[in-house]
Design a protein around this motif. Structure first.
Motif, short mmCIF file in Angstrom:
data_model
loop_
_atom_site.label_atom_id
_atom_site.label_comp_id
_atom_site.label_asym_id
_atom_site.label_seq_id
_atom_site.Cartn_x
_atom_site.Cartn_y
_atom_site.Cartn_z
N SER A 1 -5.32 51.90 -27.40
CA SER A 1 -5.78 52.15 -26.03
C SER A 1 -4.65 51.85 -25.05
CB SER A 1 -6.99 51.28 -25.71
OG SER A 1 -6.60 49.92 -25.65
N PRO A 2 -4.64 52.51 -23.87
CA PRO A 2 -3.56 52.27 -22.91
C PRO A 2 -3.42 50.79 -22.57
CG PRO A 2 -4.97 54.09 -22.19
CD PRO A 2 -5.60 53.52 -23.42
N LEU A 3 -4.56 50.11 -22.34
CA LEU A 3 -4.52 48.70 -21.96
C LEU A 3 -3.92 47.84 -23.07
CD1 LEU A 3 -5.42 46.61 -19.80
CD2 LEU A 3 -7.56 46.38 -21.08
N HIS A 4 -4.39 48.01 -24.27
CA HIS A 4 -3.89 47.20 -25.38
C HIS A 4 -2.40 47.46 -25.65
CE1 HIS A 4 -7.51 45.45 -27.75
NE2 HIS A 4 -7.84 45.60 -26.48
N MET A 5 -2.02 48.74 -25.61
CA MET A 5 -0.61 49.05 -25.92
C MET A 5 0.31 48.40 -24.88
SD MET A 5 -0.49 52.95 -27.38
CE MET A 5 -1.22 53.76 -25.99
N LYS A 6 -0.12 48.47 -23.60
CA LYS A 6 0.74 47.96 -22.54
C LYS A 6 0.75 46.43 -22.52
CE LYS A 6 1.42 48.47 -17.61
NZ LYS A 6 0.59 48.40 -16.45
N VAL A 7 -0.45 45.84 -22.50
CA VAL A 7 -0.56 44.40 -22.27
C VAL A 7 -0.37 43.60 -23.55
CG1 VAL A 7 -2.15 42.61 -21.46
CG2 VAL A 7 -2.09 44.83 -20.33
N LYS A 8 -0.96 44.07 -24.63
CA LYS A 8 -0.96 43.27 -25.84
C LYS A 8 0.29 43.56 -26.69
CE LYS A 8 -3.51 43.26 -29.74
NZ LYS A 8 -4.63 43.49 -30.65
N LEU A 9 0.52 44.85 -26.94
CA LEU A 9 1.64 45.19 -27.83
C LEU A 9 2.96 45.33 -27.08
CD1 LEU A 9 0.09 47.98 -30.12
CD2 LEU A 9 0.28 45.54 -30.58
N ARG A 10 2.88 45.63 -25.77
CA ARG A 10 4.08 45.97 -24.98
C ARG A 10 4.88 47.08 -25.69
NH1 ARG A 10 5.15 41.47 -21.32
NH2 ARG A 10 3.69 39.85 -21.90
N MET A 11 4.17 48.12 -26.05
CA MET A 11 4.81 49.24 -26.74
C MET A 11 4.42 50.54 -26.04
SD MET A 11 4.16 48.29 -30.69
CE MET A 11 5.43 48.97 -31.65
N THR A 12 5.28 51.53 -26.18
CA THR A 12 4.95 52.84 -25.63
C THR A 12 4.09 53.58 -26.66
OG1 THR A 12 6.83 53.92 -26.65
CG2 THR A 12 7.19 52.95 -24.45
N PRO A 13 3.35 54.59 -26.20
CA PRO A 13 2.57 55.38 -27.16
C PRO A 13 3.44 55.97 -28.27
CG PRO A 13 1.88 55.87 -24.91
CD PRO A 13 3.06 54.96 -24.79
N GLU A 14 4.67 56.40 -27.92
CA GLU A 14 5.54 56.99 -28.97
C GLU A 14 5.89 55.95 -30.02
OE1 GLU A 14 5.93 60.21 -29.30
OE2 GLU A 14 4.74 60.38 -27.45
N GLU A 15 6.09 54.71 -29.56
CA GLU A 15 6.41 53.64 -30.53
C GLU A 15 5.22 53.37 -31.46
OE1 GLU A 15 9.69 50.93 -28.11
OE2 GLU A 15 7.58 50.73 -27.60
N VAL A 16 4.02 53.39 -30.86
CA VAL A 16 2.82 53.15 -31.68
C VAL A 16 2.66 54.26 -32.71
CG1 VAL A 16 0.29 53.07 -31.59
CG2 VAL A 16 1.64 51.71 -29.98
N LEU A 17 2.92 55.48 -32.28
CA LEU A 17 2.84 56.61 -33.23
C LEU A 17 3.82 56.42 -34.38
CD1 LEU A 17 2.73 60.02 -31.34
CD2 LEU A 17 1.29 59.29 -33.24
N ALA A 18 5.03 56.00 -34.02
CA ALA A 18 6.06 55.85 -35.06
C ALA A 18 5.69 54.74 -36.04
CB ALA A 18 7.42 55.55 -34.41
N ILE A 19 5.20 53.57 -35.53
CA ILE A 19 4.89 52.50 -36.49
C ILE A 19 3.63 52.81 -37.29
CG2 ILE A 19 6.09 50.48 -35.51
CD1 ILE A 19 3.36 49.70 -34.31
N THR A 20 2.76 53.65 -36.73
CA THR A 20 1.59 54.06 -37.52
C THR A 20 2.07 54.74 -38.80
OG1 THR A 20 0.12 54.25 -35.63
CG2 THR A 20 -0.37 55.68 -37.51
N ALA A 21 2.94 55.72 -38.62
CA ALA A 21 3.42 56.47 -39.79
C ALA A 21 4.21 55.56 -40.73
CB ALA A 21 4.27 57.65 -39.33
N GLU A 22 5.11 54.75 -40.15
CA GLU A 22 5.95 53.88 -41.01
C GLU A 22 5.12 52.89 -41.81
OE1 GLU A 22 8.70 51.73 -38.49
OE2 GLU A 22 9.47 53.65 -37.74
N SER A 23 4.14 52.26 -41.13
CA SER A 23 3.37 51.20 -41.81
C SER A 23 2.49 51.79 -42.91
CB SER A 23 2.54 50.41 -40.79
OG SER A 23 1.68 51.27 -40.08
N VAL A 24 1.87 52.93 -42.64
CA VAL A 24 1.02 53.53 -43.67
C VAL A 24 1.88 53.96 -44.87
CG1 VAL A 24 -0.52 55.47 -44.20
CG2 VAL A 24 -0.79 54.23 -42.04
N THR A 25 3.07 54.50 -44.57
CA THR A 25 3.97 54.90 -45.66
C THR A 25 4.32 53.70 -46.54
OG1 THR A 25 4.88 56.59 -44.21
CG2 THR A 25 6.19 56.04 -46.17
#
Ligand code: KIV
Ligand code: ZN
Length: 528
Positions: free
Chosen positions: A118-142
């Protein structure tokens, strides 16, 4: 199209996977923590109940968490018909490797990766951009797929995630090899129609969703967790994440027993099957209450004391003529037994054992049975009628205390309006009886001071509550004591016709739990 699942093979279209997270999401809520032997007992019971996937913990969270997931994988996870054992992980390499290591001994194992979307969690909790979240999604599942072919990916705060981004994340997770896609309503905000719309959208827009199991995970902040779960199933979801008694973060998770019984009772409207042996529901619920010390409320659906009780004359009359007048499912179907056994001081051990079975305790070990039976005889001498509630309180007090290092022996208290109140207490510590005498502002304070004199400790008492188990002046008191040490909270329970004895038992129970926690975190801190 039928799904080919790495752990379940070809999945019939009407089969719903029950993913139990009592030992992870449930256990992480305040006051519900369990030690290793309690988790193993609970895991056995969940396997007997027939859950398909057991989320056994969050291995990176602590050495104790790792140890319990590993032990469950080695025991329940090795049964040929046992559940898939699952370990939770964030997207980091260390998390995933730790989870992989913990579940490795299980025949069928799963790594469950979650990341906020979610926008709030990515910004406040993870401090990551949506593109970064997309990238770690693929990397971590792999990475997880290199350790097991059964990988679940969860979009934390998924129900508050922007639709296009959620679709992109799900596509990335499936592309990297996720076999289950879970969209949690982490904050319990969604309505049933929101949940249905999210899954309908994913199925329509994301290629590959027809090849994976879609999963729902609902928190109960608005009391909608089970309704949302059912809405998700109707929208095509085939895995539901839930907990016994609905325990979990804040207001809890969807309750397993309610979701399963809704499917079974309303098969006319929601025709889906689960593998749950529903007649084990009550005993599993009771075991959890016994272990954690938290009873469900009397009117709790399915497992509450009043769930099948009929008080008004009109209802009683109807049920006697035909139970279906006021019962939409039979009590027996979830493990309640109608019993005519009335317990009193002449009841023998066999009747006592039968009664415990009828109350949903299953098989109680011989030592625990002997201790509980001795206390029952003692109670029956003091109290005219021993109600089922009395037995539940007494057995709950006894059954889980087998490995306790500190045990209550005796208490003599001077109470009344002319202080100071005084307590003479005996406790058994590691097999040796020790005694102390202490005064205090009231008998409870005097007794707790005596406990501290026998077993010095720094834990702070943060809650002390008393309730009556049944009605009448000879009712047992049920007490709860909460202790806090180094930010760790433990709750202890005790029951007795004497309120001060009940309070002492509760305090001792909490101290024992604290000792177990100390061992888990710092092995050298065992001495008092
Ligand atoms: O509620 C939640 O989002 C979770 C995830 C870790 C699945 O529990
Ligand atoms: Zn959750």
């Amino acid at each position: 199209m039928t799904i080919q699942h790495p752990s379940f093979g070809t999945m019939p279209e009407d089969r719903v996977i029950i993913f139990d997270t009592t030992l992870r999401d449930g256990e992480q809520s305040p006051g519900f923590s369990m030690n290793l032997s309690e988790k193993l007992r609970m895991a056995e019971a969940l396997a007997e109940l027939g859950v398909d996937v057991m989320e056994a913990g969050f291995p990176i969270a602590s050495p104790g968490d790792f140890e319990s997931v590993h032990a469950i994988a080695k025991s329940v996870g090795r049964r040929h018909d046992g559940p898939v054992i699952c370990g939770l992980a964030r997207t980091g390499r260390a998390d995933i490797l730790r989870a992989a290591e913990a579940v490795r001994p299980a025949e069928r194992r799963r790594i469950h990766i979650f990341v906020s979307t979610s926008p709030l969690h990515m910004k406040v909790k993870l401090r990551m951009t949506p593109e970064e979240v997309l990238a770690i999604t693929a990397e971590s599942v792999t990475l997880a797929r290199q350790h097991t072919d059964d990988v679940e990916w969860s979009a934390e705060d998924g129900s508050r995630t922007e639709a296009d981004f959620l679709c992109r994340c799900v596509e990335a997770a499936i592309g990297a090899g996720a076999t289950t896609i879970n969209i949690p309503d982490t904050v319990g905000y969604a309505l049933p129609e929101d949940i249905a719309a999210i899954f309908a959208m994913l199925r329509e827009r994301v290629p590959g969703t027809e090849r994976v199991v879609l999963s729902t995970h609902n928190h109960n902040d608005l009391g909608l967790a089970v309704a949302n779960t059912i809405a998700a199933i109707r929208a095509g979801v085939r895995q539901v994440e839930c907990t016994i008694n609905g325990i979990g973060e804040r207001a809890g998770n969807a309750s397993l027993e309610e979701a399963v019984m809704a499917l079974r009772t309303r098969a006319d409207a929601i025709p889906f099957a689960t593998g749950v042996r529903t007649q084990n529901i009550l005993r599993t619920s009771r075991l959890l209450s016994t272990i954690t010390g938290f009873d469900v409320q009397p009117n709790k659906a399915i497992v509450g004391r009043n769930a099948f009780a009929h008080e008004s004359g009109i209802h009683q009359d109807g049920v006697l003529k035909n139970p279906q007048t006021y019962e939409i499912m039979t009590p027996e179907s979830v493990g309640w037994t109608r019993t005519s056994l009335v317990m009193g001081k002449h009841s023998g051990r066999a009747a006592f054992r039968d009664k415990l079975r009828a109350l949903g305790y299953g098989e109680v070990g011989d030592n625990q049975l002997n201790d509980a039976f001795r206390r029952f005889k003692d109670l029956a001498d003091r109290k005219k009628v021993v109600y089922d509630e009395d037995l539940v309180a007494l057995v709950d007090d006894e059954v889980v205390r087998g490995h306790d290092r500190i045990r209550f022996v005796s208490l003599d208290v001077r109470a009344g309006s002319k202080g100071p109140q005084r307590a003479v207490l005996e406790l058994e510590i590691d097999g040796k009886v020790r005694a102390a005498e202490a005064t205090g502002i009231g008998p409870v304070d005097a007794t707790f001071n005596a406990i501290r004199a026998i077993f010095p400790h720094e834990a702070k008492l943060t809650l002390f509550s008393v309730g009556a188990v049944t009605e009448g002046t000879d009712a047992q008191a049920r007490t709860t004591v909460r202790l806090e040490e180094d930010g760790k909270l433990v709750d202890g329970q005790g029951a007795d016709t004497d309120t001060i004895v009940a309070a002492t038992r509760a305090y001792v129970h909490a101290l024992n739990k604290l000792l177990v926690k100390r061992v888990r975190t710092e092995p050298a801190a065992l001495s008092a």
